[in-house]
Design a protein around this motif. Sequence first.
Motif, short mmCIF file in Angstrom:
data_model
loop_
_atom_site.label_atom_id
_atom_site.label_comp_id
_atom_site.label_asym_id
_atom_site.label_seq_id
_atom_site.Cartn_x
_atom_site.Cartn_y
_atom_site.Cartn_z
N ASP A 1 -1.21 -3.18 -0.75
CA ASP A 1 -0.12 -2.21 -0.68
C ASP A 1 0.48 -1.96 -2.07
O ASP A 1 1.71 -1.93 -2.23
N ASP B 1 2.76 -5.75 -2.38
CA ASP B 1 3.61 -4.77 -1.70
C ASP B 1 4.55 -4.00 -2.64
O ASP B 1 5.74 -3.89 -2.41
N ASP C 1 1.57 -8.33 2.32
CA ASP C 1 1.81 -7.60 3.58
C ASP C 1 3.23 -7.84 4.04
O ASP C 1 3.95 -6.92 4.35
MN LIG Z 1 3.34 -3.72 2.71
#
Ligand SMILES: [Mn+2]
Length: 377
Positions: free
Chosen positions: A55, A9, A199
Amino acid sequence: MVRFLHTSDWQLGMTRHFLDEEAQALFTRARCEAIREIGRHAAAEDCEFVVVCGDVFETNQVDRRSVARALEALGTISIPVYLLPGNHDPLDPASVFRSPAFEERRPPHVHVIEDTQPIEVRPGVELVGAPWASKRPLHDLVAAACAELEPARDVTRICVGHGAVDRLSPDRENPALIRVEAAEEALRQGRIHYLALGDRHSLTRVGETGRIWYAGTPEPTDYDEEAPGNVLVVEASETGVTVTPQRTGTWRFLRQAFELNDDNDLDALGSWLEALEDKQRTIVKLGLAGTLTLRQSTRLEGQLEDAHDLFAAVERWDRVSELVVIPDDTDFSDLKLAGFARTTVEHLRGVAGSETDEAGVARDALGLLVRLAGRTS
Ligand SMILES: [Mn+2]
């Protein structure tokens, strides 16, 4: 036994609506700088490789500059880096990982995990990734990746996944939820030895095995994250796993509620703001409730103006904010108004204290008057 760095992320290219241009530029730079910091941790901790569990980029439409700078920063990491496409940057036809901006600059030690085929990092260590191919997968990608595996022999196998797990997500209808039970079964059977997840932006241990973790985001992105700003150094083998968080974050999101009813309360708010370090990289959301006189409300406005000058952003926490301004006698006696001005104040005070629609406008007018008159007197 293998030692590696687990992160996720990065959300490179992320914009936040509450940041002005200058703060946004610093925020963007910090996210990219985190990559270099990760490289330094990885080297200092003798890691063999880095896994980034999805991500990596905020979106597939991220601008060329963010891609170029990310790859430049990735070039400073001296060990292999494996990037997993997540829900923000899925490996679809428009994937950032397939863009010329990415492909032309990708250093040879940076790899994109494109499918669930086991990847041999070195003899005795394998990665199995569960990349996202679209924004809406229709099944548990981690379970699917593990289903194809035989129990590992003489190999430590790391599974790299992205998405919400069923035990932490309220969205039971989501078919892509990662089932913790299934993952623990894969761990028990020795098909995998560690599940590295992305996530969730909070550093989180999942389940009871100690072998499933979310590393969280290396730089915070919002108020409700727990222990963001870390990466995990993982030591894994067939017999055990230890994870050690390492600090990378330089930004902070703080949410704080204040009850404001007198000057002491305003002093407390001022001291709280003053004491915060690194204001330029701190985003605060203030809940302000209570009852103030006009003069106090003017003082508060001044405090907030100062804060806006110093902090990356100052937001109002609407849900817990309810500030009422009630003029009191001293608000006006101090101003020593006479004649027309005095008559007007008396009229406005009458309206401000009424239940009419104009009460708010009258209070605002009085506030402005106290402010302007206070400056000249
Ligand atoms: Mn994310």
